[in-house]
Enzyme design. Structure first.
Site, PDB file in Angstrom:
ATOM      1  N   ASN A 208      24.613  -9.854  23.695  1.00 29.69           N
ATOM      2  CA  ASN A 208      24.695  -8.847  22.661  1.00 29.69           C
ATOM      3  C   ASN A 208      26.429  -8.637  22.563  1.00 29.69           C
ATOM      4  OD1 ASN A 208      25.901  -6.805  24.761  1.00 29.69           O
ATOM      5  ND2 ASN A 208      23.734  -7.007  25.539  1.00 29.69           N
ATOM      6  N   ASP A 277      16.989  -6.714  27.296  1.00 31.27           N
ATOM      7  CA  ASP A 277      15.891  -6.190  27.672  1.00 31.27           C
ATOM      8  C   ASP A 277      15.058  -7.315  27.579  1.00 31.27           C
ATOM      9  OD1 ASP A 277      16.471  -3.668  27.789  1.00 31.27           O
ATOM     10  OD2 ASP A 277      16.294  -3.253  25.659  1.00 31.27           O
ATOM     11  N   LYS A 335      15.412   9.187  27.994  1.00 35.04           N
ATOM     12  CA  LYS A 335      16.041   7.908  29.064  1.00 35.04           C
ATOM     13  C   LYS A 335      16.451   8.607  30.408  1.00 35.04           C
ATOM     14  CE  LYS A 335      17.367   4.596  25.737  1.00 35.04           C
ATOM     15  NZ  LYS A 335      18.329   3.890  24.938  1.00 35.04           N
ATOM     16  N   LYS A 339      14.119   7.460  33.439  1.00 39.83           N
ATOM     17  CA  LYS A 339      14.984   6.737  34.521  1.00 39.83           C
ATOM     18  C   LYS A 339      15.519   7.556  35.834  1.00 39.83           C
ATOM     19  CE  LYS A 339      15.995   3.258  30.887  1.00 39.83           C
ATOM     20  NZ  LYS A 339      16.927   2.025  30.694  1.00 39.83           N
TER      21      LYS A 339
HETATM   22  N1  CTP Z   1      19.523  -0.733  31.275  1.00 38.47           N
HETATM   23  C1  CTP Z   1      19.169  -1.431  32.656  1.00 38.47           C
HETATM   24  N2  CTP Z   1      18.233  -2.561  32.579  1.00 38.47           N
HETATM   25  C2  CTP Z   1      17.830  -3.063  31.324  1.00 38.47           C
HETATM   26  C3  CTP Z   1      18.063  -2.404  30.138  1.00 38.47           C
HETATM   27  C4  CTP Z   1      19.017  -1.155  30.172  1.00 38.47           C
HETATM   28  O1  CTP Z   1      19.577  -1.025  33.606  1.00 38.47           O
HETATM   29  N3  CTP Z   1      16.949  -3.956  31.416  1.00 38.47           N
HETATM   30  C5  CTP Z   1      20.203   0.316  31.429  1.00 38.47           C
HETATM   31  C6  CTP Z   1      21.531   0.181  30.822  1.00 38.47           C
HETATM   32  O2  CTP Z   1      22.797  -0.391  31.558  1.00 38.47           O
HETATM   33  C7  CTP Z   1      21.877   1.592  30.426  1.00 38.47           C
HETATM   34  C8  CTP Z   1      20.443   2.196  30.165  1.00 38.47           C
HETATM   35  O3  CTP Z   1      19.648   1.377  30.670  1.00 38.47           O
HETATM   36  O4  CTP Z   1      22.536   2.287  31.291  1.00 38.47           O
HETATM   37  C9  CTP Z   1      19.949   2.208  28.705  1.00 38.47           C
HETATM   38  O5  CTP Z   1      20.406   1.280  27.912  1.00 38.47           O
HETATM   39  P1  CTP Z   1      19.698   0.854  26.342  1.00 38.47           P
HETATM   40  O6  CTP Z   1      19.979  -0.395  26.111  1.00 38.47           O
HETATM   41  O7  CTP Z   1      20.291   2.030  25.689  1.00 38.47           O
HETATM   42  O8  CTP Z   1      18.211   1.396  26.551  1.00 38.47           O
HETATM   43  P2  CTP Z   1      17.119   0.709  27.123  1.00 38.47           P
HETATM   44  O9  CTP Z   1      16.437   1.663  28.236  1.00 38.47           O
HETATM   45  O10 CTP Z   1      17.049  -0.725  27.154  1.00 38.47           O
HETATM   46  O11 CTP Z   1      16.034   1.163  26.071  1.00 38.47           O
HETATM   47  P3  CTP Z   1      15.843   0.748  24.316  1.00 38.47           P
HETATM   48  O12 CTP Z   1      16.417  -0.706  24.218  1.00 38.47           O
HETATM   49  O13 CTP Z   1      14.472   0.855  23.957  1.00 38.47           O
HETATM   50  O14 CTP Z   1      16.549   1.907  23.594  1.00 38.47           O
END
Ligand code: CTP
Length: 404
Positions: A208, A277, A335, A339
């Protein structure tokens, strides 16, 4: 960072004196008022005019100069300093300070100042290793004098080894550090930053646009405020922050391993990384060849590192980030609960000046008790300090995180 700060910079007579010119430029750029004092030997290497031009202030060289005494008085420079830096600091100057000798303008002013003193030594390796020099340095450290460098490298005298002046950018960083409050002293801060890369084959990956700037800014700010900082970073084009333990990882699974290994010892965790993800379900050993028609990629979920540490947390204060393109507050609040976060930094990455790959951000800070703080567009450097201010406030108020 140094607006309204008065910095007195002492320059002593060594070949590295020319590098002090760069330091003046960097200090002025940060907003500091810089007053330079040169020893007589320093003026043999660089002219006072250089420093006068860069600092836009008169340069002081003589202890008994009537004009200078009338204008400012040498003791007044000592009183006005928020920070005293000597770069380069010769073995001679360091020896004089350690012995309490004040026989020229620079040594007299240093003895008279109550401000912190940051010394950036530069000398021949054998002088640096000389037990008398070592004793002097240790003595000054015991008395609270700060040191930046020296570092190893090729020295002007032809020797290779320790004794080279620290990089002016790092002396600047140490100066900022010396002037920062130490409200994170004793904290072990773990920060993640940057993107992850999930390999598809030896030449391709999914990733990304994260630049890592936000996480790096937090790591730097936390270190300035006295924390012991570990930065786990995905692949980015940023220099490793000075004084921060930096662990480079590539994939989400490597990041997970690095974070879980350090989580227990951490007191504050800030997860600014944009972790993938999904990863390709299989990684091809050889480059995937194109074929006629479309290609379908099977993706597998990665572990959600933040959710995992949330489940394992004991007393750690956890700050998450949320990158959203719709319903910013709603998604961020979800979140926090999912979390087990203490705070979330929510940014709408579609807004101009926010999110990935820019130097600024526009965020909402949402704490686990539901308080929402809307912050305007600001530099990621400034935002880093505000996030840490709130962490300190919440920790001080005893809003201890609920255990997982
Ligand atoms: N994060 C993580 N591990 C992952 C995905 C996200 O630790 N596999 C953490 C990121 O570092 C951030 C938070 O989760 O602090 C939120 O990440 P974000 O990408 O906004 O959201 P997601 O939890 O991945 O949810 P979505 O993509 O569905 O919005």
């Amino acid at each position: 960072m140094l607006r309204e700060k008065t910095i007195v910079l002492g320059v002593t007579g060594g070949i590295a004196a020319y590098k002090a010119a760069e330091l003046v430029r960097l200090l002025v750029k940060q907003g500091a008022a810089v007053h330079v004092i040169m020893t007589r030997a320093a003026t043999e290497f660089v002219t006072p005019l250089t420093f006068q031009t860069l600092s836009a202030n008169p340069v002081h060289t003589e202890l008994f100069s009537l004009v200078e005494e009338q204008d400012i008085g040498h003791i007044s420079l000592a009183d006005r300093a928020d920070l005293f830096i000597v770069a380069p600091a010769t073995a001679n100057l360091i020896g004089k300070i350690a012995a309490g000798i004040a026989d020229d303008l620079l040594s007299t002013t240093i003895m008279a100042t109550k401000s912190p003193v940051l010394l950036a030594p530069a000398m021949n390796t054998n002088m640096y290793l000389n037990p008398i020099y070592r004793e002097n340095e240790e003595k000054l450290r015991r008395h609270g004098y700060l040191f930046a460098g020296p570092v190893s490298g090729q020295l002007a005298c032809g020797w290779e080894g320790e004794g080279k002046l620290q990089d002016p950018a790092i002396i600047l960083e140490e100066a900022i550090c010396a002037l920062s409050p130490k409200d994170l002293g004793g904290e072990q801060v773990l920060v993640t930053a940057g993107p992850t890369r999930e390999e598809l084959d030896p030449v391709r990956y999914l990733s990304n646009h994260s630049s890592g700037k936000m996480g790096y800014a937090i790591a730097v700010a936390a270190r300035r405020r006295g924390a012991c900082v570990t930065l786990v970073t995905g692949p980015v084009c940023l220099d490793e922050p000075h004084g921060v333990e930096t662990i480079r990882v590539v994939s989400a699974s490597e990041m997970r391993e690095a974070v879980l290994g350090r989580f227990e010892a951490s007191t504050i965790v800030v997860k600014a990384a944009a972790v993938a993800d999904y990863r390709p379900e299989t990684r091809a050993g050889n480059k995937i060849k194109k074929s006629v028609g479309n290609m379908v990629l099977n993706l597998a979920r990665t572990h959600d590192i933040l959710a995992e540490i949330g489940r394992h947390k004991t007393s750690q204060f956890i700050v998450g980030f949320a990158a959203e393109t719709e319903d910013l507050a709603g998604n961020a609040v979800k979140k926090i609960a999912e979390k087990k976060l203490d705070m979330i930094v929510a940014n709408d990455v579609t807004r101009e000046g926010a999110g990935f790959a820019v130097d600024t951000n526009i965020v909402k800070l949402i704490s686990r008790d539901g308080r929402v703080e809307d912050l305007p567009l600001m530099a990621k450097e400034s935002l880093a300090d505000i996030i840490l201010d709130r962490v300190v406030e919440m920790k001080n108020q005893g809003r201890r995180p609920a255990s997982g």
